[in-house]
Design an enzyme around this catalytic site. Structure first.
Site, mmCIF file in Angstrom:
data_model
loop_
_atom_site.group_PDB
_atom_site.id
_atom_site.type_symbol
_atom_site.label_atom_id
_atom_site.label_comp_id
_atom_site.label_asym_id
_atom_site.label_seq_id
_atom_site.Cartn_x
_atom_site.Cartn_y
_atom_site.Cartn_z
ATOM 1 N N ARG A 122 0.845 -1.195 0.000
ATOM 2 C CA ARG A 122 0.000 0.000 0.000
ATOM 3 C C ARG A 122 0.880 1.245 0.000
ATOM 4 N NH1 ARG A 122 -5.502 -1.236 3.518
ATOM 5 N NH2 ARG A 122 -6.520 -2.336 1.804
ATOM 6 N N GLN A 127 -1.189 2.338 -5.931
ATOM 7 C CA GLN A 127 -2.620 2.529 -5.707
ATOM 8 C C GLN A 127 -3.461 2.071 -6.892
ATOM 9 O OE1 GLN A 127 -3.063 6.659 -4.615
ATOM 10 N NE2 GLN A 127 -2.870 6.221 -2.436
ATOM 11 N N ASP A 130 -4.099 -1.751 -6.864
ATOM 12 C CA ASP A 130 -4.632 -2.314 -5.623
ATOM 13 C C ASP A 130 -5.958 -3.033 -5.861
ATOM 14 O OD1 ASP A 130 -5.461 -2.896 -3.080
ATOM 15 O OD2 ASP A 130 -5.099 -0.909 -2.259
ATOM 16 N N SER A 133 -8.543 -3.012 -2.874
ATOM 17 C CA SER A 133 -9.365 -1.803 -2.750
ATOM 18 C C SER A 133 -10.433 -1.730 -3.827
ATOM 19 C CB SER A 133 -8.474 -0.557 -2.804
ATOM 20 O OG SER A 133 -7.669 -0.461 -1.651
ATOM 21 N N TYR A 230 -3.448 -1.627 8.510
ATOM 22 C CA TYR A 230 -4.373 -2.706 8.829
ATOM 23 C C TYR A 230 -4.679 -2.724 10.326
ATOM 24 C CZ TYR A 230 -3.347 -4.577 4.174
ATOM 25 O OH TYR A 230 -3.198 -4.734 2.823
#
Length: 379
Positions: A122, A127, A130, A133, A230
């Protein structure tokens, strides 16, 4: 350089690893792309759409995978896939590696270079790659739609000549990507929304979306987040205090959506049978963590359980319930990563093994499991 897009061997998986848009981009990089006939049907992509983008259609998996240098998958390849993939070919997908020692061993012995997209770090650069996500965002949205369908009542407050319909109360447990999207969707549909998470940074996010935050905010709570963003495993003492608060809150809710996951661990148990029993008949619990054991004690994978009038929904592969959108986003995630493995000048596969993204996601290479987190345990 040949890229293959086979149909998923799991008949319950409707997503596909490429779209006409990403195929055009791969061809612009110098690749030829083979797509198995019917690979995109469940995601609303016709064979002729792939052909119009420049792909070659193949009638079966064997023809699609023949001599492929890169294979784009949604789920980890099974034995039938591996039998048709040449050694040293790159396979990119959602590998679900935790607790899958035997499957990883088989993949390593097949000689493929496997990249697990859900291990993507991350960081800002990653991004756009990902997959967790992109897919969790859709799962959060769909969870509210599915819960509303099972609830069977209106969500917003309605003022009518026949009387007032009260707004539904929705409680979101776990405020990651899925939870935040669930909050936003429930708010847009007019519900009264509350949410909880063990990470203190989520309080501001929850409140920014117009929901109320519910948690035991003690010293342990203030340090309950890893450097990677997390949730940490909480102490038994904290769990008991949080459970008592949550139990009192759940009894007043119409819909509860649970999204809590800890990477590499079974899903934390958040909703007990006693909590379910306290809810009014007609209430709904939707467990997005059911594939990892479930956040609710009574949830069952792939089932809708009716417990004394309370429905516990355990749908599998919730992003796949929005197959067209999920495939579109997933394919863009794959393209963003795979194009970093291609030399733009020579138009060949050229993996930089020192790249942080490569080191973080590479599971198997040269006949061995190479990722440090998934090394075979000593006998």
């Amino acid at each position: 350089m040949r890229i293959a897009v086979p149909a998923e061997s799991d008949p319950t998986e409707p997503r596909v690893g490429a779209t006409p848009d990403t195929i055009r981009k791969f061809i612009a990089l110098g690749a030829s792309v083979a797509v198995q006939s019917g690979a995109g049907t469940k995601a609303g992509i016709r064979d002729r759409d792939f052909e119009a983008a420049g792909a070659t259609l193949e009638p079966d998996a064997a023809g699609t995978l023949l001599d492929a240098d890169i294979v784009l998958k949604v789920r980890r390849p099974d034995g039938a896939d591996l039998a048709n993939i040449k050694r040293n070919a790159i396979v990119v997908g959602i590998m679900d590696p935790y607790g899958q020692d035997e499957a990883l061993r088989i993949m390593a012995e097949a000689g493929v270079t496997g990249f697990s997209m859900e291990l993507m770090p991350r960081i800002t650069r990653a991004q756009v790659m990902d997959v967790l996500s992109s897919q969790a965002n859709l799962a959060g949205y769909r969870s509210v739609i599915d819960a509303a369908e099972q609830y069977g009542r209106a969500l917003p407050m309605m003022m009518t000549a026949a009387g007032t319909v009260p707004a539904a109360r929705i409680f979101i447990m776990g405020v990651g990507v899925a939870g935040l999207q669930a909050i936003a969707t429930a708010r847009r549909l007019g519900a009264i929304v509350t949410a909880t998470d063990v990470r203190p940074a989520t309080k501001e996010q929850v409140e920014s979306l117009g929901a109320k935050f519910v948690a035991v905010e003690d010293d342990e709570f203030k340090q309950a987040e890893t450097s990677g963003g997390y949730a940490k495993e909480m102490s038994e003492g904290y769990k008991q205090k949080q459970a008592a608060l949550v139990a009192a809150h759940i009894a007043k809710q119409d819909i509860v959506i649970t999204t809590a996951l800890i990477p590499g661990r079974p899903a934390p148990r958040l909703v007990t049978s006693a909590m379910v029993q306290s809810m009014r008949p007609g209430s709904v619990i939707l467990d997005l963590a059911v594939e990892r054991g479930g956040n609710c004690e009574l949830s069952r994978p792939g089932e809708v359980v009716d417990h004394d009038g309370v429905k516990i929904v355990g749908y599998l592969n919730v992003p796949g319930r929005l197959a067209a959108t999920a495939s579109s986003l997933y394919a863009r995630n794959l393209y963003a990563f795979v194009e970093t493995l291609i030399d733009k000048t020579s138009k060949t596969v050229a993996v930089n093994w020192d790249d942080d993204l490569v080191k973080a996601t590479c599971l198997t290479r040269d006949g061995a499991i190479v990722h440090p987190n998934f090394q075979p345990k000593a006998a």
